[in-house]
Scaffold this motif. Structure first.
Motif, short mmCIF file in Angstrom:
data_model
loop_
_atom_site.label_atom_id
_atom_site.label_comp_id
_atom_site.label_asym_id
_atom_site.label_seq_id
_atom_site.Cartn_x
_atom_site.Cartn_y
_atom_site.Cartn_z
N ILE A 157 10.93 16.64 11.52
CA ILE A 157 10.84 16.49 12.97
C ILE A 157 11.04 17.83 13.69
N PHE A 306 -11.85 6.27 6.82
CA PHE A 306 -11.20 6.47 8.12
C PHE A 306 -10.05 7.46 7.93
N LEU A 312 -2.07 3.43 4.96
CA LEU A 312 -1.96 1.96 4.92
C LEU A 312 -1.73 1.50 3.47
N SER A 315 1.77 2.19 2.67
CA SER A 315 2.61 1.17 3.31
C SER A 315 2.64 -0.10 2.47
N LEU A 318 4.56 0.40 -0.76
CA LEU A 318 6.01 0.46 -0.54
C LEU A 318 6.58 -0.94 -0.34
N ILE A 319 5.85 -1.75 0.44
CA ILE A 319 6.35 -3.10 0.73
C ILE A 319 6.46 -3.92 -0.56
N LEU B 34 14.31 0.96 8.96
CA LEU B 34 13.55 2.15 9.36
C LEU B 34 12.29 1.80 10.15
N LEU B 76 9.25 -10.71 4.93
CA LEU B 76 8.87 -9.83 3.81
C LEU B 76 10.09 -9.47 2.96
N ILE B 90 11.30 -1.54 1.94
CA ILE B 90 10.31 -2.44 2.56
C ILE B 90 10.18 -2.12 4.05
N LEU B 92 10.67 0.69 5.44
CA LEU B 92 9.97 1.97 5.57
C LEU B 92 8.45 1.76 5.43
N GLY B 93 8.07 0.96 4.43
CA GLY B 93 6.65 0.64 4.24
C GLY B 93 6.09 -0.07 5.46
N PHE B 94 6.86 -0.98 6.00
CA PHE B 94 6.46 -1.74 7.18
C PHE B 94 6.27 -0.79 8.37
N ILE B 96 5.54 2.45 8.28
CA ILE B 96 4.34 3.28 8.10
C ILE B 96 3.09 2.44 8.40
N GLY B 97 3.10 1.19 7.94
CA GLY B 97 1.96 0.30 8.19
C GLY B 97 1.72 0.09 9.67
N GLU B 100 0.40 3.20 11.31
CA GLU B 100 -1.01 3.47 10.99
C GLU B 100 -1.94 2.51 11.71
N ILE B 101 -1.50 1.26 11.88
CA ILE B 101 -2.33 0.31 12.63
C ILE B 101 -2.48 0.82 14.07
N ARG B 103 -2.31 3.92 15.00
CA ARG B 103 -3.14 5.12 14.94
C ARG B 103 -4.62 4.76 14.82
N ILE B 104 -4.91 3.79 13.95
CA ILE B 104 -6.31 3.38 13.74
C ILE B 104 -6.85 2.74 15.02
N GLY B 107 -7.75 5.49 17.53
CA GLY B 107 -8.33 6.61 16.80
C GLY B 107 -8.67 7.83 17.64
N TYR B 111 -3.07 11.29 22.06
CA TYR B 111 -1.93 11.32 22.99
C TYR B 111 -2.30 10.55 24.24
N TRP B 204 9.99 8.29 15.54
CA TRP B 204 10.76 8.87 14.43
C TRP B 204 11.97 9.66 14.90
#
Lengths: 338, 247
Positions: A157, A306, A312, A315, A318-319, B34, B76, B90, B92-94, B96-97, B100-101, B103-104, B107, B111, B204
């Motif tokens: 960061i 993409f 993804l 992610s 990890l889950i 997280l 989950l 889990i 943390l994975g959630f 990031i997912g 990314e959703i 972000r996509i 796209g 900002y 973050w």
């Protein structure tokens, strides 16, 4: 008198039987490790052959991608070494990985001498190792995961705030630093030599008496201390080796891109080895290499659909990772694996 | 350079909410959640789409969306995770997912800016709302800890295993803790969306600061409401130190 003599003979026979049993166990254990070593040597030969011939059959882009796979594989093996030897799952290995690139870029700005890069990589490895070693002194393994993650995330960061001004120009920040560009074959050769050396070193150390001593620290620190293992020394050695090799991989990564920016400290880089080893046995070097290559190639494919779609996949993996790791452990138990 | 007291107060309120939420998850649901950073970003993106059409509706939507995101995370963890480490991975994975959703889905406009000039007695309306939110959280915690549920909650905080044996419905507590704290963080994301440029990774930095504050407060080993009051004090000291460094 006669009865006592018979008892004595029986005791003696029992003792001899015990000694024989221990001897047989040691013999079969040695045989088991010799077999393991032969398998590792075979895996090494196959990997070396593939990597030696790869430049002759690949185009530029494929070779570029393979180089990335080789660098990440080295990183994964170094990370895995700490996990399997002293039982510390580090989510802060992006620190030595990124620091190596940053230090070499800084050195390059001031000296314009790329020959000193390896020195900065080793310094980066040693600095990071000292931090992770202090963290590893606590027996709380979950705290190690959290704190290493936290330190890595803080560096990630705050790294965009790091800038230097030279000759009226500002370097660093979000943009990062540039490094000299070099031919792909040079980076490839250096990366392959490093990977093969690391593969061989870890493979043999793991199947040696020293490696066995190290794993006692992973299994039970107190018990290891009781049988005379110098636990802190083992932790220091394993952390140092792991961090220096990670830093070497990070330095090569920066050279590969001829550029380094705050993303080298990112959580995604920190998580890479964890994800790459989900499907494979922890003490298997070839597993770590295969996982890394699969992840690099699949990520590259997803990114072509993409930008950053591979995250993804990270992610999702990890889950489901706890489930996969448990399934792997059950399977290993059924098949009698270690 | 003189320190801006108002900015320190504003930062204290913001970080206190984050740290209280993280601490609640750690003490009751027994893992380091997280995903709060990404849920915070989700709330901020809801503000981007709804702030012009109705603030109350937007806040409600952010809170409800974040609540159900928390429910999904709980399910989950219940299905896959076992123990503090697995649950944290889990989450943390959630995170990031979710990031990314976002972000996509956005796209091109990476900002984004949420524009709002609402003021109340010369103070930014959104900051007053954050202060109000912290006050409501502290009052709610006070009421809960003074009630019968509070005793059960302290029991769960102290020893979850023993609490289960004595018949405390731990799963219910865990579910509500994850869902309600997610809802609070989503709402906080909505309320603070006007003060910064939006991007999926926006959460973050406050998440890490919140974890640090929660971890420092945990060293005092307080329980119940005293713990959460100390979080506010630590958040104040943290904000003060940061503003001294920045000035």
């Amino acid at each position: 008198m006669d009865g006592k003599g018979r008892e004595g003979r029986e005791e003696e026979r029992e003792e001899l039987n015990k000694i024989e049993m221990v001897g047989n166990a040691v013999k079969s254990y040695k045989e088991f490790y010799r077999k393991k070593r032969r398998i590792k040597l075979a895996e090494f030969s196959i990997l070396a052959t593939i990597l030696i011939f790869a430049p002759f059959v690949s185009g530029f882009y494929l070779l570029w991608l393979i180089t990335l796979g080789v660098i990440y594989s080295t990183y994964t093996l170094a990370w895995n070494w700490m996990e399997t030897m002293i039982g510390r799952t580090s989510l802060g290995h992006a620190i030595p990985f990124g620091l190596a690139g940053y230090l070499s870029a800084l050195l390059y700005i001031y000296t314009k001498n790329p020959l000193l890069f390896p020195l900065t990589w080793i310094v980066a490895g040693m600095l990071s190792a000292s931090v992770l070693y202090i963290l590893s002194l606590s027996r709380d393994r979950v705290a190690f995961v959290f704190i290493s993650f936290l330190i890595g995330a803080i560096i990630w960061i705050f790294s965009p705030l790091f800038t230097i001004t030279m000759g009226g120009e500002i370097y660093g920040g979000e943009e990062g630093f540039s490094l000299p560009s070099n031919p792909i074959l040079v980076t490839y050769s250096l990366s392959v030599v490093l990977l093969l050396a690391v593969f061989l070193f870890f493979g043999f150390l793991r199947t040696s008496a020293t490696g066995l001593k190290f794993t006692t620290v992973r299994d039970d620190e107190r018990a290891a201390r009781l049988v005379g293992v110098k636990v802190n020394r083992v932790k220091a050695f394993c952390t140092l080796i792991s961090c220096i090799i990670t830093a070497l991989a990070g330095g090569l990564y920066a050279l590969h891109f001829s550029h380094v920016n705050p993303e080298v400290f990112s959580i995604h880089i920190a998580l890479f080895p964890f994800i790459a080893t989900i499907f494979f046995k922890n003490d298997s070097e070839i597993g770590g290499v295969t996982g890394s290559f699969i992840l690099v190639f699949v990520s590259n494919y997803l990114n072509s659909i993409f930008p950053q779609l591979h995250l993804l996949l990270y992610s999702a993996l990890l889950i489901v990772s706890p489930g996969i790791i448990r399934w792997r452990a059950r399977k290993a138990k059924l098949t009698g694996g270690v | 350079m003189a320190l801006n007291f108002f900015s320190i107060l504003s930062s204290t309120i913001f970080l206190s909410i984050f740290a209280i939420v993280i601490s609640l998850n750690f003490r009751i649901s027994k893992f380091l959640n997280l995903s709060h950073g990404s849920i915070f970003a989700l709330g901020a993106y809801v503000a981007y789409y709804t702030i012009k059409s109705g603030i109350v509706m937007g806040m409600f939507l952010a809170a409800v969306l974040a609540f159900f995101t928390g429910v999904i995370l709980y399910l989950l963890i219940k299905k896959i995770g076992n123990g503090i480490f697995e649950a944290t991975i889990i989450s943390l994975g959630f995170a990031i997912g979710l990031e990314e959703i976002l972000r996509i889905a956005h796209g091109k406009g990476y900002y984004l800016i949420v524009e709002s000039n609402l003021m109340f007695a010369g103070i930014d309306f959104w900051e007053i709302m954050q202060g109000l939110m912290l006050l409501i959280i502290l009052i709610a915690l006070f009421v809960v800890y003074k009630s019968k549920t509070g005793i059960k909650l302290k029991f769960v905080e102290d020893d979850e295993f023993l609490a289960r044996i004595y018949g405390v419905d731990y799963e219910k507590f865990s579910l509500f803790c994850i869902a309600l704290t997610s809802s609070a963080i989503g709402l906080l994301g909505f309320l603070s969306s006007t003060s910064q440029a939006l991007y999926p990774g926006i959460g973050w930095m406050p998440l890490i600061a919140g974890i640090l504050i929660a971890a420092i407060t945990a060293l005092f080993r307080s329980i119940g409401l005293a713990h959460y009051t100390k979080i506010v004090l630590i958040a104040f000291v943290y904000s003060l130190i940061v503003s001294i460094f920045l000035s």
